[in-house]
Each structure stands twice: as structure tokens, then as C-alpha cells.
Design an enzyme around this catalytic site. Structure first.
Site, PDB file in Angstrom:
ATOM      1  N   SER A  48     -61.376  36.267 -18.539  1.00  0.00           N
ATOM      2  CA  SER A  48     -60.499  37.639 -18.367  1.00  0.00           C
ATOM      3  C   SER A  48     -59.739  37.737 -19.504  1.00  0.00           C
ATOM      4  CB  SER A  48     -59.647  36.911 -16.957  1.00  0.00           C
ATOM      5  OG  SER A  48     -58.471  37.996 -17.046  1.00  0.00           O
TER       6      SER A  48
ATOM      7  N   GLU B 296     -56.717  38.485 -19.289  1.00  0.00           N
ATOM      8  CA  GLU B 296     -55.508  37.765 -19.503  1.00  0.00           C
ATOM      9  C   GLU B 296     -55.176  36.600 -20.174  1.00  0.00           C
ATOM     10  OE1 GLU B 296     -52.891  38.860 -16.957  1.00  0.00           O
ATOM     11  OE2 GLU B 296     -54.014  40.780 -16.723  1.00  0.00           O
TER      12      GLU B 296
ATOM     13  N   TYR C  97     -53.081  32.291 -13.281  1.00  0.00           N
ATOM     14  CA  TYR C  97     -54.545  32.905 -13.241  1.00  0.00           C
ATOM     15  C   TYR C  97     -55.034  32.974 -14.560  1.00  0.00           C
ATOM     16  CZ  TYR C  97     -58.314  36.555 -13.335  1.00  0.00           C
ATOM     17  OH  TYR C  97     -59.529  36.991 -13.438  1.00  0.00           O
TER      18      TYR C  97
END
Length: 319
Positions: A124, A126, A148
Site C-alpha cells: 500500500s 499508505e 494499517y
């Protein structure tokens, strides 16, 4: 005929990946935590016409081992685990367990019983945190902010470690945001598109949102699953950053979605401080040069087309 095993097949990417692999002649087996098609919505019920769905708990080592041993896959895709940044703040333990433990379970099982299988792990954007004015590349250091993101950063490093330590063909796709009509409504993009449509038909008047001054790179899920497959078609395993290369603000996303239905979003969006995240990424941007050149990715849909396709789907099919 090659065989692919997709952990987390009933998610957005799992669905599109399964359908793509079937279209090019693969035998596909997918897993869900329940293995019960009756729990799936109408879109995912289509899957049972094309693939076999089995029950697997990715945090249960024996469950993962049994699936890999029985299926004997040529390719394994890990798309399972808790996938929402927002939910990870409320459920950090479940998020870390499903992503980190799930990943290491698959890697260990591959090492022990299927060392020749190729493995794709869903990473990801992120993980990068706030990229500021400099788009991230495959060499950018991770600075995760959410539970996450921390979990995804750890799983990416696990894959790298197993690749180097055990000579496994395993890689991570560091994917930036990607959407589709079957995206869950708990994701803000689908929430916005559905709200715009509902305002248009008179079902609601307004939508509550948090910080709309964030910038993200939004792509199209069916494009990105093709990149996943291409990563496993390479001669050597490499991690790739997958993005469109264009970031826009959430406010711009809202404006485009509401404009599709000839609406002024400012009349229908209410900012709620309760919806602000404890820590949020202001600016997220990626440089997909390596993936585009190596995997020949040159036809990705940009955010304008993504929004138009999502809105058009709702307009034609309803909610």
C-alpha cells in the site's frame, strides 16, 4: 493450464483479478473467511460460476497450509486482511494480525510445501506516509502513520526478507488508491459517488465528510489487477509501485462526482470534525516510471475516467 490461488477473493481486487485470470485461461481457486457464497452480494455471486471458493482463515497457519497443499498453485495472490485505513484505528489488533500474521503464514507455507510457486503480496502507498512535493518511488523510505500502514510496511519487509533468505519468487505491489463500482461503501470514494447519486434522485440532501483537503492518486481496480499478474510474469521478482502518476484533492474528487449529476457539491457536503482521522496523510503521490516501463503499463485510467465510470454505473444500475 496454470492454477492461481487468491487469498481474499471476495474483495474488490480479488473479484477483478479472478475474472481477469479466468479470461486468460487460468484455473482459479479463491478463499474467503467463510467460504459461503450466500454471504456475498450479487456482484460476487458471479464468482461461483467461474471459480471455486474455499473457506480459509489467513491467521490460522494450518488452514493456509491445507489450502496451498490441496490447490498446488503456480501463483498465489495475497489480497486478504483488513483493508480500511479508517477501520484500522478502531481495530488495530485485528488489522495487524490479519495483515502481518496472514502474510508470514503464506510465506512459510510456500517455503515448506510450494517453493516454486510465485507469490504476489498486496502492499500500500499508505506505507510512505506524507510524500509532500516529492512523489514516492520504489526506493522511498516507509514512514507509516496508521495501524494499517504499519502492518502493510511490515508485510512488505517480510516478503523482501523471504525473497532474499529463501530464494522464493515473492514480490509486493505497492498500490496507490484504486476504485471501481464494487468498492465497499465504507471507502470514502464510493460513499461520495453514492451520495451524489442519492442527492440527484432526491433520496438524501447531504453527506457528512471529514478532511477533504487531502490529496490522493486514484486509479481503476481492473487496471491494477493486471499489473499484479504482470509482476508474476517477470523473470525476476521485484517490488513495483503502481499508480497513475496524478494526485488530486478529495475536494476535487467530490466536485467531479457531483458535477457528473449536474450538482453543486458545496450545497450538499457537511464537514464533521468527528470524521477526522487521528493522523492523516495530507499529500500522497507516486512515480510509476519503473512499473510503467518494465511492465508496459501505458493505458491506466486517470481519476476523471474512474469517477465517470463509477457514476455511470450507479446511474444505469441504481443502488
Amino acid at each position: 493450464m496454470k492454477t492461481a490461488l487468491i487469498f481474499g477473493v471476495t474483495g474488490q481486487d480479488g473479484y477483478y483479478l479472478a475474472m481477469h485470470l479466468r479470461s486468460i485461461g487460468y484455473r482459479v481457486v479463491g478463499t474467503s473467511r467463510y467460504g459461503d457464497e450466500n454471504r456475498l452480494n450479487n456482484t460476487f455471486l458471479i464468482l461461483k460460476e467461474h471459480i471455486k471458493i474455499i473457506s480459509v482463515s489467513i491467521i490460522d497457519f494450518r488452514s493456509v497450509m491445507q489450502a496451498i497443499s490441496l490447490v498446488a498453485p503456480d501463483e498465489v495472490y495475497n489480497l486478504a486482511g483488513q483493508t480500511s485505513v479508517a477501520v484500522s484505528y478502531d481495530q488495530p489488533v485485528e488489522t495487524l494480525e490479519s495483515i502481518i500474521t496472514g502474510t508470514v503464514n503464506i510465506l512459510e507455507c510456500l517455503r515448506l510445501v510450494a517453493p516454486k510457486a510465485k507469490f504476489y503480496n498486496a502492499g500500500s502507498s499508505e506505507c510512505f506516509g506524507d510524500t509532500g512535493n516529492q512523489p514516492a518511488t520504489e526506493n522511498t523510505l516507509f514512514k507509516p502513520l496508521s495501524p494499517y500502514a504499519v502492518a502493510k510496511a511490515c508485510s512488505t519487509n517480510l516478503v523482501s526478507s523471504y525473497r532474499k533468505s529463501y530464494n522464493l519468487f515473492c514480490c509486493t505491489g505497492i498500490l496507490f488508491n484504486h476504485e471501481s463500482p464494487i468498492r465497499s461503501s465504507r471507502f470514502v470514494t464510493k460513499k461520495i459517488v453514492e451520495a451524489a447519486y442519492k442527492v440527484k434522485i432526491g433520496a438524501i440532501h447531504s453527506i457528512q465528510l471529514g478532511n477533504i483537503e487531502i490529496y490522493r492518486d486514484w486509479g481503476w481496480s481492473p487496471d491494477y489487477v493486471k499489473a499484479m499478474h504482470l509482476m508474476l510474469r517477470q523473470d525476476e521478482p521485484l517490488d513495483f509501485l503502481i499508480a497513475t502518476g496524478k494526485s488530486v484533492s478529495l475536494a476535487e474528487f467530490i466536485d467531479m462526482a457531483f458535477s457528473y449529476f449536474n450538482l453543486n457539491w458545496a450545497n450538499h457536503v457537511v464537514i464533521e470534525s468527528d470524521l477526522m482521522r487521528p493522523s492523516d496523510i495530507k499529500y500522497s503521490a507516486g512515480d510509476p516510471t519503473l512499473a510503467n516501463s518494465t511492465l508496459s503499463l501505458d493505458s491506466f485510467h486517470k481519476v476523471e475516467a474512474v469517477i465517470e465510470m463509477m457514476c455511470s454505473h450507479l446511474e444505469n444500475s441504481g443502488i
